[in-house]
Design a protein around this motif. Structure first.
Motif, mmCIF file in Angstrom:
data_model
loop_
_atom_site.group_PDB
_atom_site.id
_atom_site.type_symbol
_atom_site.label_atom_id
_atom_site.label_comp_id
_atom_site.label_asym_id
_atom_site.label_seq_id
_atom_site.Cartn_x
_atom_site.Cartn_y
_atom_site.Cartn_z
ATOM 1 N N ASP A 151 -61.624 27.339 60.889
ATOM 2 C CA ASP A 151 -62.399 26.095 60.837
ATOM 3 C C ASP A 151 -63.742 26.284 60.137
ATOM 4 N N GLN A 152 -64.116 27.536 59.864
ATOM 5 C CA GLN A 152 -65.385 27.807 59.197
ATOM 6 C C GLN A 152 -65.188 27.839 57.674
ATOM 7 N N PRO A 153 -66.190 27.364 56.887
ATOM 8 C CA PRO A 153 -66.071 27.408 55.423
ATOM 9 C C PRO A 153 -66.099 28.864 54.935
ATOM 10 N N PRO A 154 -65.497 29.133 53.760
ATOM 11 C CA PRO A 154 -64.818 28.183 52.874
ATOM 12 C C PRO A 154 -63.417 27.836 53.388
ATOM 13 N N HIS A 155 -63.042 26.556 53.261
ATOM 14 C CA HIS A 155 -61.747 26.117 53.764
ATOM 15 C C HIS A 155 -60.681 26.344 52.693
ATOM 16 N N GLU A 156 -60.224 27.598 52.630
ATOM 17 C CA GLU A 156 -59.267 28.000 51.611
ATOM 18 C C GLU A 156 -57.861 28.095 52.197
ATOM 19 N N ARG A 162 -56.778 35.316 52.143
ATOM 20 C CA ARG A 162 -57.302 34.163 51.396
ATOM 21 C C ARG A 162 -57.931 34.649 50.090
ATOM 22 N N ALA A 163 -58.198 33.713 49.181
ATOM 23 C CA ALA A 163 -58.737 34.080 47.870
ATOM 24 C C ALA A 163 -60.077 34.801 47.982
ATOM 25 N N SER A 164 -60.930 34.398 48.917
ATOM 26 C CA SER A 164 -62.253 34.997 49.062
ATOM 27 C C SER A 164 -62.237 36.288 49.880
ATOM 28 N N GLY A 165 -61.092 36.646 50.416
ATOM 29 C CA GLY A 165 -60.991 37.848 51.231
ATOM 30 C C GLY A 165 -60.311 37.548 52.555
ATOM 31 N N PRO A 166 -59.815 38.572 53.237
ATOM 32 C CA PRO A 166 -59.037 38.357 54.459
ATOM 33 C C PRO A 166 -59.901 38.106 55.695
ATOM 34 N N ILE A 167 -59.354 37.319 56.593
ATOM 35 C CA ILE A 167 -59.873 37.196 57.958
ATOM 36 C C ILE A 167 -58.979 38.055 58.847
ATOM 37 N N SER A 168 -59.579 38.901 59.641
ATOM 38 C CA SER A 168 -58.760 39.744 60.512
ATOM 39 C C SER A 168 -59.320 39.765 61.924
ATOM 40 N N ILE A 169 -58.408 39.841 62.870
ATOM 41 C CA ILE A 169 -58.756 40.019 64.275
ATOM 42 C C ILE A 169 -57.979 41.226 64.759
ATOM 43 N N GLU A 170 -58.684 42.233 65.239
ATOM 44 C CA GLU A 170 -58.032 43.436 65.741
ATOM 45 C C GLU A 170 -58.534 43.740 67.140
ATOM 46 N N ASP A 217 -58.135 46.644 75.593
ATOM 47 C CA ASP A 217 -57.581 45.528 76.357
ATOM 48 C C ASP A 217 -58.547 44.374 76.572
ATOM 49 N N ASP A 218 -59.795 44.487 76.144
ATOM 50 C CA ASP A 218 -60.776 43.467 76.481
ATOM 51 C C ASP A 218 -61.506 42.853 75.292
ATOM 52 N N VAL A 219 -61.792 43.651 74.285
ATOM 53 C CA VAL A 219 -62.651 43.201 73.187
ATOM 54 C C VAL A 219 -61.919 43.334 71.857
ATOM 55 N N ALA A 220 -62.060 42.296 71.018
ATOM 56 C CA ALA A 220 -61.485 42.321 69.674
ATOM 57 C C ALA A 220 -62.613 42.313 68.652
ATOM 58 N N VAL A 221 -62.297 42.741 67.439
ATOM 59 C CA VAL A 221 -63.252 42.728 66.335
ATOM 60 C C VAL A 221 -62.803 41.661 65.337
ATOM 61 N N LEU A 222 -63.692 40.696 65.074
ATOM 62 C CA LEU A 222 -63.424 39.626 64.123
ATOM 63 C C LEU A 222 -64.129 39.938 62.812
ATOM 64 N N SER A 223 -63.338 40.037 61.737
ATOM 65 C CA SER A 223 -63.892 40.342 60.412
ATOM 66 C C SER A 223 -63.691 39.143 59.493
ATOM 67 N N VAL A 224 -64.802 38.666 58.915
ATOM 68 C CA VAL A 224 -64.780 37.529 57.990
ATOM 69 C C VAL A 224 -65.539 37.934 56.733
ATOM 70 N N PRO A 225 -65.029 37.660 55.522
ATOM 71 C CA PRO A 225 -65.725 38.038 54.288
ATOM 72 C C PRO A 225 -67.143 37.481 54.229
ATOM 73 N N GLY A 226 -68.090 38.342 53.847
ATOM 74 C CA GLY A 226 -69.473 37.917 53.711
ATOM 75 C C GLY A 226 -70.257 37.888 54.996
ATOM 76 N N ARG A 227 -69.638 38.307 56.094
ATOM 77 C CA ARG A 227 -70.336 38.295 57.380
ATOM 78 C C ARG A 227 -70.161 39.647 58.062
ATOM 79 N N VAL A 228 -71.084 39.928 58.950
ATOM 80 C CA VAL A 228 -71.018 41.173 59.708
ATOM 81 C C VAL A 228 -69.890 41.072 60.727
ATOM 82 N N ASP A 229 -69.118 42.129 60.851
ATOM 83 C CA ASP A 229 -68.077 42.157 61.870
ATOM 84 C C ASP A 229 -68.692 41.920 63.248
ATOM 85 N N ARG A 230 -68.016 41.142 64.032
ATOM 86 C CA ARG A 230 -68.546 40.902 65.386
ATOM 87 C C ARG A 230 -67.462 41.070 66.438
ATOM 88 N N LYS A 231 -67.930 41.500 67.605
ATOM 89 C CA LYS A 231 -67.012 41.683 68.722
ATOM 90 C C LYS A 231 -66.895 40.380 69.512
#
Length: 318
Positions: free
Chosen positions: A187-192, A241-249, A253-267
């Motif tokens: 739901d966050q831009p860019p909507h690719e 996506r064209a601008s780079g992958p979104i990944s959730i790993e 058992d409790d915390v995941a890492v969300l990676s979005v192009p152009g942003r710092v990885d966050r837990k």
């Protein structure tokens, strides 16, 4: 309070419940539904504990039918649990023996709350067609758990063949947080446009298959389902996506890492959900889960047709 009633009848159990209400102040008012769980002795206590947990959100009458040996004469042993031993509910445990094991509905019907919805739950092995099972025909909702079966992926295929409106499975419920996090990320831009997806989970994990089917149905792109040995549940999802992958790993058992192009990885918090939490979620709604039905009817087959299945090995955590 726990009251044992060996070698009894459903009628006598009902009379004892009335006696408890009149003489000891144990009330059944305010129960919003009847939850009928059918299982074997091995899974009984854990299932009752999960139902008790769910009852704090949904006060209910829990009828636990535990199948004993089908050999020998017909016998019904009952147990009534109220107060601190029953969460925010009242628990009726019915152990059936002999020919009675094939007819659990005969001991369930006399104990149903009048004018209250009925939910049937099979914590482990379920009937081939839950909606056509005698207990299932009584219920507005029927809950199964493919992950708890001896052959989880075969059980999932059984759900595909037997699905009726009102059926659901806790393997699907375990994905709620994953689905919400993926939807929020997209739901966050860019909507690719998402061009490809990779879902990594345990080789026998039906939730990973369902998530791959849901993403195929929702995004209409190739989805690779990777079966990772050394993993039990969900491990990761990667959206190309064209601008780079979104990944959730989720490495633990409790915390995941969300990676979005152009942003710092966050837990982000993404804990493994307990059986009681999943059951409580399913009891919030008594209408058919149309999305789950669509994934079974279309999503799983679409993933097989447009995507692929691969295998990998993940090193166990030390």
């Amino acid at each position: 309070m726990i009251i044992d009633l060996p070698t009894t009848t459903a009628s006598d159990v009902g009379k004892r419940l009335v006696d408890l209400r009149e003489k000891h102040g144990a009330v059944t008012l305010g129960r919003v539904l009847t939850l009928v769980l059918v299982t074997d002795e091995e899974h009984a206590e854990s299932a009752i504990a999960s139902a008790n947990h769910a009852s704090h959100e949904h006060p209910c009458r829990i009828i636990a039918v535990i199948r004993g040996t089908s050999r020998g004469s017909t016998r019904l042993d009952a147990q009534i649990r109220v107060g601190g031993d029953a969460g925010a509910s009242e628990v009726i445990v019915l152990r059936t023996f002999g020919p009675l094991t094939a007819h659990p509905v005969s001991v369930v019907v006399p104990l149903l709350l009048p004018d209250a919805p009925i939910v049937a739950w099979w914590p482990a092995e379920a009937p081939e067609v839950p909606a056509e099972d005698p207990v299932g025909t009584l219920a507005q909702r029927r809950i199964t758990d493919a992950a708890a079966c001896k052959r989880p992926l075969a059980a999932l295929q059984d759900r595909v063949a037997s699905h009726r409106p009102g059926d659901t499975d806790l393997s699907w419920t375990r994905l709620t947080l994953w689905r919400a996090l993926l939807a929020a990320a997209l739901d966050q831009p860019p909507h690719e446009e998402v061009t490809a997806v990779r879902v990594v989970g345990g080789p026998d994990n039906p939730s990973a298959d369902l998530l791959a089917g849901w993403l195929s149905l929702t995004l209409r792109c190739p989805v690779t389902r990777t079966k990772a040995s050394g993993v039990e549940g969900m491990l990761s999802v990667r959206l190309e996506r064209a601008s780079g992958p979104i990944s959730i790993e989720r490495p633990d058992d409790d915390v995941a890492v969300l990676s979005v192009p152009g942003r710092v990885d966050r837990k982000v918090s993404l804990p493994r959900r307990t059986e009681g939490e999943c059951l409580a979620e399913e009891l919030r709604r008594l209408d058919p889960d149309d999305v789950y039905g669509d994934v079974l009817a279309t999503g799983l087959e679409l993933q097989r047709e447009t995507g692929k299945v691969t295998r990998t090995k993940v090193k166990a955590k030390r």
